[in-house]
Design a protein around this motif. Structure first.
Motif, PDB file in Angstrom:
ATOM      1  N   LEU A   1     -55.514   2.198  10.841  1.00 28.62           N
ATOM      2  CA  LEU A   1     -55.188   3.300  11.299  1.00 28.62           C
ATOM      3  C   LEU A   1     -54.634   3.724  10.248  1.00 28.62           C
ATOM      4  O   LEU A   1     -54.147   4.613   9.532  1.00 28.62           O
ATOM      5  CB  LEU A   1     -54.339   4.217  12.422  1.00 28.62           C
ATOM      6  N   LEU A   2     -53.010   2.875   9.623  1.00 22.47           N
ATOM      7  CA  LEU A   2     -52.178   3.093   9.231  1.00 22.47           C
ATOM      8  C   LEU A   2     -52.832   2.654   7.441  1.00 22.47           C
ATOM      9  O   LEU A   2     -52.435   3.780   6.497  1.00 22.47           O
ATOM     10  CB  LEU A   2     -50.646   2.012   9.010  1.00 22.47           C
ATOM     11  N   PHE A   3     -53.301   1.458   7.670  1.00 24.76           N
ATOM     12  CA  PHE A   3     -53.855   0.968   6.179  1.00 24.76           C
ATOM     13  C   PHE A   3     -54.753   2.486   5.480  1.00 24.76           C
ATOM     14  O   PHE A   3     -54.962   2.380   4.480  1.00 24.76           O
ATOM     15  CB  PHE A   3     -54.061   0.285   5.952  1.00 24.76           C
ATOM     16  N   SER A   4     -55.816   3.312   6.415  1.00 26.55           N
ATOM     17  CA  SER A   4     -56.661   3.842   6.089  1.00 26.55           C
ATOM     18  C   SER A   4     -56.436   5.033   5.379  1.00 26.55           C
ATOM     19  O   SER A   4     -57.268   5.974   5.398  1.00 26.55           O
ATOM     20  CB  SER A   4     -57.783   3.640   7.269  1.00 26.55           C
ATOM     21  N   GLY A   5     -55.071   5.468   5.993  1.00 25.37           N
ATOM     22  CA  GLY A   5     -55.013   6.876   6.392  1.00 25.37           C
ATOM     23  C   GLY A   5     -55.416   8.151   7.478  1.00 25.37           C
ATOM     24  O   GLY A   5     -54.979   8.846   7.795  1.00 25.37           O
TER      25      GLY A   5
ATOM     26  N   CYS B   1     -58.694  -6.641   5.558  1.00 26.38           N
ATOM     27  CA  CYS B   1     -59.018  -6.609   4.454  1.00 26.38           C
ATOM     28  C   CYS B   1     -59.734  -5.059   4.476  1.00 26.38           C
ATOM     29  O   CYS B   1     -58.742  -5.157   2.551  1.00 26.38           O
ATOM     30  CB  CYS B   1     -59.018  -7.825   3.355  1.00 26.38           C
ATOM     31  N   PHE B   2     -59.978  -4.906   4.314  1.00 25.13           N
ATOM     32  CA  PHE B   2     -61.469  -3.284   3.651  1.00 25.13           C
ATOM     33  C   PHE B   2     -60.016  -2.719   4.136  1.00 25.13           C
ATOM     34  O   PHE B   2     -59.803  -1.495   2.867  1.00 25.13           O
ATOM     35  CB  PHE B   2     -62.292  -3.574   4.380  1.00 25.13           C
ATOM     36  N   PHE B   3     -59.617  -2.626   5.175  1.00 26.09           N
ATOM     37  CA  PHE B   3     -58.914  -1.175   4.859  1.00 26.09           C
ATOM     38  C   PHE B   3     -57.331  -1.393   4.250  1.00 26.09           C
ATOM     39  O   PHE B   3     -57.310  -0.360   3.904  1.00 26.09           O
ATOM     40  CB  PHE B   3     -58.191  -1.335   6.700  1.00 26.09           C
ATOM     41  N   TYR B   4     -57.161  -2.805   3.877  1.00 27.85           N
ATOM     42  CA  TYR B   4     -55.691  -2.229   3.708  1.00 27.85           C
ATOM     43  C   TYR B   4     -56.355  -2.419   1.726  1.00 27.85           C
ATOM     44  O   TYR B   4     -55.341  -1.348   1.221  1.00 27.85           O
ATOM     45  CB  TYR B   4     -55.360  -3.873   3.762  1.00 27.85           C
ATOM     46  N   GLU B   5     -57.327  -3.027   1.414  1.00 26.85           N
ATOM     47  CA  GLU B   5     -57.589  -3.263  -0.120  1.00 26.85           C
ATOM     48  C   GLU B   5     -59.144  -1.945  -0.606  1.00 26.85           C
ATOM     49  O   GLU B   5     -58.901  -1.863  -1.995  1.00 26.85           O
ATOM     50  CB  GLU B   5     -57.693  -4.437  -0.272  1.00 26.85           C
ATOM     51  N   GLY B   6     -59.528  -1.953   0.431  1.00 28.86           N
ATOM     52  CA  GLY B   6     -60.855  -1.351   0.051  1.00 28.86           C
ATOM     53  C   GLY B   6     -62.549  -1.572  -0.348  1.00 28.86           C
ATOM     54  O   GLY B   6     -62.049  -3.100   0.264  1.00 28.86           O
ATOM     55  N   ILE B   7     -63.180  -1.211  -0.675  1.00 29.58           N
ATOM     56  CA  ILE B   7     -64.447  -1.992  -0.884  1.00 29.58           C
ATOM     57  C   ILE B   7     -63.732  -2.882  -1.958  1.00 29.58           C
ATOM     58  O   ILE B   7     -65.196  -3.818  -2.023  1.00 29.58           O
ATOM     59  CB  ILE B   7     -65.480  -1.255  -2.074  1.00 29.58           C
TER      60      ILE B   7
ATOM     61  N   LEU C   1     -63.161   6.421  11.971  1.00 28.59           N
ATOM     62  CA  LEU C   1     -64.524   6.676  11.543  1.00 28.59           C
ATOM     63  C   LEU C   1     -65.173   7.870   9.883  1.00 28.59           C
ATOM     64  O   LEU C   1     -66.067   7.420   9.348  1.00 28.59           O
ATOM     65  CB  LEU C   1     -65.693   7.121  12.353  1.00 28.59           C
ATOM     66  N   VAL C   2     -64.113   9.301  10.807  1.00 27.62           N
ATOM     67  CA  VAL C   2     -64.157   9.815   9.050  1.00 27.62           C
ATOM     68  C   VAL C   2     -63.504  10.047   8.179  1.00 27.62           C
ATOM     69  O   VAL C   2     -64.952   9.972   6.979  1.00 27.62           O
ATOM     70  CB  VAL C   2     -63.014  11.197   9.907  1.00 27.62           C
ATOM     71  N   ALA C   3     -62.114   8.328   8.408  1.00 26.99           N
ATOM     72  CA  ALA C   3     -62.159   8.366   6.915  1.00 26.99           C
ATOM     73  C   ALA C   3     -63.255   7.048   6.156  1.00 26.99           C
ATOM     74  O   ALA C   3     -63.655   6.795   4.914  1.00 26.99           O
ATOM     75  CB  ALA C   3     -60.642   6.894   7.846  1.00 26.99           C
ATOM     76  N   LEU C   4     -64.114   5.923   6.958  1.00 26.26           N
ATOM     77  CA  LEU C   4     -64.819   5.305   6.799  1.00 26.26           C
ATOM     78  C   LEU C   4     -65.965   6.278   5.992  1.00 26.26           C
ATOM     79  O   LEU C   4     -65.895   6.304   4.533  1.00 26.26           O
ATOM     80  CB  LEU C   4     -65.095   4.479   7.541  1.00 26.26           C
ATOM     81  N   CYS C   5     -66.830   7.386   6.332  1.00 24.78           N
ATOM     82  CA  CYS C   5     -67.989   7.820   6.626  1.00 24.78           C
ATOM     83  C   CYS C   5     -67.467   8.274   5.154  1.00 24.78           C
ATOM     84  O   CYS C   5     -68.293   8.768   4.086  1.00 24.78           O
ATOM     85  CB  CYS C   5     -68.143   8.680   7.503  1.00 24.78           C
TER      86      CYS C   5
END
Length: 1229
Positions: free
Chosen positions: A511-515, A682-688, A608-612
């Motif tokens: 939750l923290l890293f994804s915003g 790692c994805f939630f922290y670094e991104g794609i 899921l909102v942050a991902l999509c």
């Protein structure tokens, strides 16, 4: 426009005087208008190359006095019309006044004061356009619209000098970048180059440097490539091109960009002649980078940023970086990447104060938060202004006390309009009935993994010890760097993430890293309310969700019971309701089920909102565009990093097959769960970039085997087995069987690969990947992917209708391009949003693009083989109503092609049937049918005898009796039918219903006998249409004779049919032979030399208006007949061949035919004969008697020529708009 008076010393240098009086001179710049010779060519070239036309308009007015050598420039104009208006105003208002003055200086002072007064008055109230965006940018915008024929709605963003390479010769000119077009114009030594490219047609945009094109920009479309070079600032130009092309691609995907286009600011007062749109697009780009850097929501707007230093207590040093301030956050990013990053939500801020400055700590600013953390910034350039801005934002930030939060005042941009931005939160005693979601549910309090957590077996003791050590490491990190949204994020944080997040902290840190934590905090109660609104509704998305619920991690015990399935259903349904543009896509269920293992329902929803919507943009829409884009990026990265393997993989076609599932599910569907979840950390922290790195590492680890494999299946097996054996040896969860691994393990499974080692290898070998580079590559691929999808859509549409059309595939594709271009053009130039709303990308390809009547009329006029002059628009409107079967005032491409196909490829019967139907309802409006009779009624209403009303009442009674009898017969028939049904009623089997359903689904073939009869008004309209169709044909006279013959024959057929239909008495029977005898001589005269085609047509139409007159003297009959013939011939031959004239002719003939030799009106009525009618069979049979008509309707037409003319139409319009000014000549007064 009027300008502040400026001195001009050389009045005639490069200028030609066109008008003059004692006080003023109107001049035209050489090189504009006709003539000019070599000097004019040179000046025109200089105006383009040096942009002097942007500062010096082509027309101006000078003020002069007496013999003074000093002139004053008081007005300029971009067109002759504009400057002429100013000249006429001066002559009307000032000439007489100026003649009163005795002193030349007083005259000059008066004129200057008057002009300045006019300018001041305009600035105060008059012309906001001229005042808001002054200077050469306004001139350039006017010039762009004039040169390229753009409407007022087209907004210029910026323009730059550059060279356009046409062949091997560079043409120096100006490139104009508008919201929807790239335009270039050059005029060199009399040679003009004009180019217009729609951004939606761009397939590739590159900035490159070669020997042939030094530091150039290449703009590629499907058919051509354009090279531009010699830019003063190529980076700025290229970035702006990227932004505009990106907006265009979004328009092809959805309607949001059409709305964004309309939300662009109107030109406002500018400095340095910079476009307001350019500034707005620059601000958008900064906002996007800011939101991506700190994982903020889409509604966050960057207010500003400044250089500063931040005191880091964990390192005991000041870190140099930048502070960013937006409406809800204060953020910091160090200049050195990964050194330190900080996000401070304003809702958490308690105190902002200026500390005392010192030589060691200049201009410090202290910010305190609710969790007792204090952040010290220093070296702020404008600290007072910054504090004021932060204070303003804090005043607008709602106070959020601990415990039950109040309703959010910051709406989410992706929230559907029907939903509140934050639904009201229910109090503790307000539990509604039939609630689908409540805070008391187990999944609302903790993740499914904790609910189903079993006792740790003894053999997991060492693993549990390592897990506890991880937790302790994170606790130490929280103590040093803070915990929650205000935590310092450093390279130490990344190390801990790479070493694995403990299961107890995984949900919190995701939750923290994804915003997502920020969004959840600002929208309390939103998820619960959304579930209540969404559950119970049946949509296509909910059906797909239900189908996939039990396919989501079925091997995990948490989803082998109703609790896990129900939680997954609520989260997916709520999101589909929140974002109907995405709804539900396969792979969302797999990702969401993993989120639910570690998070509560509400937390999983916001993740899921942050991902999509932010981290994987466009991944889960209907066409998975985002995943296809990243698949293209992955191919490009493979080519750069693993060139040998790339060539082999391209030969096998493997990359596009394997990578889609990797990206869509973040490896969750192809790796064992415990290993894939480490990649999600790692994805939630670094991104794609992590997914790209690991994908490259997987290919690198299997390079030797992949290079030696023989086919695609073998390559996929190698990669599948490798991923199946990536294991997490540190997991404390009980092992979960991986279904794919069970199916592909084989007898000799490959050795296990440690997931941590794989992640470490990906950072070591491919860790140099940067997020900004990936975004740049995404842009390039987005152009390719979306244009490829558009090509696929075009082919799908063509395949769907090619069996129903006689056009070739190439012709259908060309027509589709024109059809789609007309739709999109209306979307961004339409004043309302209706055009954008009708484009629904979720619909089948055939239904995505639809046009209205106005756009159809334009396409019909350009493409149809039936040219009817001024009557073309009327005919096309009727065809539109005929094709619009569902009456939504829109037609799709299939309906459009159906109309054209009948005209081009139908036989004579099909063409005549179409023409016949165009003059029957619904194609023919009642207003159109009555238009041919309005003038007749004007002449005859006053002279009607009292008999017609009486007759009309009798007719009405007769109609009532007739209709009553018909109703009675129909009732008797239905009653008899009902009785029979009751007698024979038997239980129907399923085969009966299947046959009935199949019969309903079968398309009903329309025969000519099904066509309704045509009455007299409709027949008149059809004759008018035919008259206009033949007026431009080379065989015009033969066709007129033919249609006159057919019209006369059909009129007699209708008269004869009327007698039998009415069952008239002896009087009617007696009149019938005389009627035929009267018409017979006309039939004989048709082939004679005395009559003309025009008079015969008019005569036939005249007969259509009139009842047969009672028998009179032979002399008077002949006299009336002769008068009619002469009047019709003279009127038609003198007038132009237009449908309006034919209506007038009919009126005149009708008036004269109805008047006897004694001047007495003998007509029984001017209204059309309601009993007169003909059938299509009669029309077809009559037409077949005339060879000229048969040849006309059997003639084949080439649509390719029309298509090419339609494509070049815009170029012709631009040339017309450019040259129209040259043809205008002023007379000297």
């Amino acid at each position: 426009m009027w300008i502040t008076p400026e001195e001009v010393l050389l009045a005639n240098a490069l200028w030609v005087s066109e008008r003059a009086n004692p006080y003023f001179i109107l001049q035209r710049r050489k090189g504009h208008g006709r003539g000019g010779g070599i000097t004019g060519l040179l000046v025109g070239t200089l105006d383009v190359v040096l942009d002097s036309s942007a500062r010096v308009a082509p027309y101006r007015i000078l003020h002069q006095t007496g013999e003074s050598q000093i002139f004053w420039n008081i007005a300029c104009g971009s067109s002759r019309k504009e400057i002429t208006e100013h000249w006429e105003w001066l002559e009307t208002n000032l000439l007489q006044t100026l003649s009163i003055f005795d002193n030349d200086d007083d005259i000059t002072t008066f004129v200057k004061g008057k002009i300045q007064g006019i300018i001041a008055e305009e600035n105060k109230s008059g012309k906001p356009q001229e005042d808001e965006d002054p200077g050469k940018f306004r001139e350039a915008e006017l010039k762009m619209r004039k040169l390229f024929g753009m409407p007022e709605e087209e907004k210029l963003v910026n323009y730059y000098p550059c060279s356009y390479w046409k062949g091997r010769v560079p043409r120096q000119g100006w490139i104009y970048l508008s919201v929807n077009h790239l335009c270039f114009y050059s005029f060199l030594l009399g040679k003009e180059v004009s180019l217009v490219v729609q951004w939606t047609d761009v397939t590739q945009l590159d900035k490159n440097a070669t020997l042939v094109f030094p530091e150039s920009i290449r703009v590629s479309t499907r058919g051509t490539e354009h090279f531009f070079s010699m830019f003063l600032n190529i980076n700025e130009t290229f970035k702006l091109m990227e932004q505009l092309a990106n907006i265009a691609m979004r328009q092809l995907l959805d309607n949001e960009s059409f709305a964004a286009d309309r939300s662009l600011p109107k030109p406002c007062k500018t400095l340095k002649n910079v476009s307001a749109l350019k500034r707005d697009l620059d601000a958008r780009a900064k906002n996007e980078r800011y939101r991506a850097l700190f994982r903020l929501t889409q509604d966050e707007r960057l207010d500003g940023h400044t250089d500063c230093t931040l005191w880091t207590p964990f390192a005991k040093m000041h870190v140099v970086g930048q502070m960013f301030v937006s409406n809800n956050y204060i953020c910091f990013a160090s200049r050195e990447e990964d050194l330190c990053q900080l996000i401070i939500p304003l809702r958490e801020v308690t105190i902002v104060e200026k500390a005392d400055s010192s030589s060691v700590l200049p201009s410090p600013l202290s910010i305190s938060t609710k969790n007792k953390m204090t952040f010290l910034f220093a070296n702020l350039k404008d600290r007072d202004f910054l504090v004021q801005r932060i204070s303003d934002f804090l005043q607008r930030t709602p106070d959020r006390p601990c415990g039950l939060n109040s309703q959010s005042e910051n709406p989410s941009p992706s929230t559907p309009p029907s939903l509140p931005s934050s639904p009201p939160v229910l109090g503790l005693g307000e539990m509604p009935h039939n609630q689908h979601y409540s805070p008391s549910l187990p999944t609302a309090k903790q993740g499914l993994l904790r609910i189903y957590h079993q006792d740790v077996p003894e053999e997991l003791g060492p693993k549990m010890t390592r897990e506890k050590m991880k937790e302790e490491s994170w606790n130490i990190h929280f103590f040093e760097y803070g915990r929650g949204v205000c935590m310092y994020r450093t390279s130490k944080t990344r190390e801990l993430v790479l070493n694995g997040i403990p299961e107890s902290l995984r949900g919190e840190l995701w939750l923290l890293f994804s915003g997502a934590q920020n969004e959840m905090a600002t929208h309390p109660g939103y998820y619960g309310s959304l579930v209540e609104q969404a559950m119970g509704k049946c949509t296509l998305a909910t059906e797909e969700i239900e189908r996939d619920l039990h396919r989501s991690m079925p091997e995990h015990h948490a989803f082998q019971n109703e609790m896990g399935i129900a939680a997954l259903r609520r989260v997916l349904t709520a999101y589909a309701y929140r974002n109907p543009g995405i709804g539900y896509c396969q792979a969302m269920n797999i990702v969401t089920s993993v989120l639910l293992l570690y998070c509560t329902e509400e937390e999983a929803f916001w993740l899921l909102v942050a991902l999509c919507e932010r981290m994987l943009p466009d991944y889960y829409n209907t066409r998975v565009v985002g995943a296809l884009v990243d698949q293209g990026v992955f191919e490009e990265l493979t080519r750069e990093c693993l060139p040998l393997l790339y060539e082999r993989m391209q030969e096998l076609g493997v990359i596009s097959t394997i990578s889609l599932s990797w990206f869509l599910t973040l490896f969750l569907s192809v790796m064992p769960f415990d290993s894939a979840v480490l990649l999600v950390d790692c994805f939630f922290y670094e991104g794609i970039k992590v997914i790209f790195q690991v994908s490259l590492a997987v290919l690198h680890a299997n390079m030797d085997q992949l290079l030696s494999c023989s086919d695609e299946g073998e390559a996929m097996t190698i990669l599948g087995r490798y991923l199946d054996n990536v294991v997490n040896k540190q997991t404390v969860s009980p092992p979960i069987p991986h279904l794919h691994a069970l199916l592909t393990s084989g007898n000799n499974p490959p050795p296990e690969i440690d997931a941590f080692e794989l992640i470490k290898a990906s950072y070591e070998k491919f860790g140099s990947l940067r997020a900004d580079v990936i975004e740049q590559m995404r842009f390039k691929q987005r152009l390719k992917v979306i244009q490829s999808l558009e090509d696929t859509a075009k082919r799908s549409v063509v395949r769907a209708i090619m069996t129903d059309s006689a056009f070739t595939i190439e012709e259908l594709e060309e027509l589709f391009v024109l059809f789609k271009a007309k739709h999109i053009m209306s979307c961004y130039w339409g004043a309302s949003s209706t055009a954008a709303e009708r484009h629904d990308p979720s619909l089948p390809y055939l239904e995505q693009y639809r046009i209205d009547c106005g756009q159809f009329v334009q396409l019909f006029s350009a493409l149809a083989p039936w040219s009817c002059g001024l009557h073309t628009n009327t005919l096309s409107s009727r065809l539109f109503r005929l094709l619009d079967q569902n009456k939504d005032s829109l037609i799709n491409f299939k309906e459009f092609v159906t109309g054209l196909s009948g005209m081009y490829h139908g036989d004579m019967t099909e063409k005549l049937k179409l023409l016949y139907k165009l003059h029957l309802p619904p194609a023919l409006c009642p207003e159109e049918a009555e238009s041919a009779l309005e003038a007749t009624q004007f002449f005859t209403d006053d002279d009607l005898s009292p008999d017609p009303p009486f007759l009309s009442h009798l007719d009405f009674l007769a109609q009532e009796v007739t209709s009553g009898e018909e109703l009675k017969e129909a009732g008797d028939t239905s009653a008899a039918g009902d009785t029979d049904d009751k007698k024979e009623e038997k239980p129907k089997d399923y085969k009966y219903y299947l046959r009935m359903w199949a019969k309903e689904k079968e398309p009903k073939k329309e025969s000519i006998k099904d066509l309704p009869r045509m009455n007299q008004e409709q027949f008149i309209e059809m004759c008018k249409t035919l008259y206009n169709m033949f007026s431009e044909d080379p065989m015009e006279q033969e066709l007129y004779h033919g249609i006159a013959t057919v019209a006369s024959l059909l009129l007699r057929i209708g008269e004869v049919g009327k007698k039998f239909t009415n069952n008239g008495g002896k009087k009617a029977e007696a009149q019938l032979p005389s009627t035929i005898d009267t018409l017979q001589p006309e039939r004989e005269d048709l082939s004679g030399e005395g009559g003309s085609g025009q008079s015969l047509v008019s005569k036939a139409l005249a007969e259509a208006q009139l009842e047969t007159p009672p028998p009179t003297a032979a002399g008077s009959d002949e006299e009336a007949k002769d008068d009619t013939s002469v009047s019709s011939y003279s009127v038609v031959s003198a007038g132009s061949l237009q449908c309006e004239d034919i209506a007038d002719d009919t009126v005149l003939i009708g008036c004269m035919s109805g008047v006897g030799s004694d001047g007495v009106d003998r007509r029984r009525g001017s209204a059309p004969d309601a009993d007169w009618s003909i059938t299509f069979e009669q029309v077809l049979a009559s037409f077949l008697t005339e060879t000229s008509l048969v040849d006309y309707f059997e003639k084949k037409h080439d649509i390719q020529r029309k298509i090419m003319a339609c494509k070049s139409l815009r170029a012709v319009e631009r040339q017309t708009s450019t040259s129209s000014d040259h043809d205008f000549s002023l007379t000297t007064q």
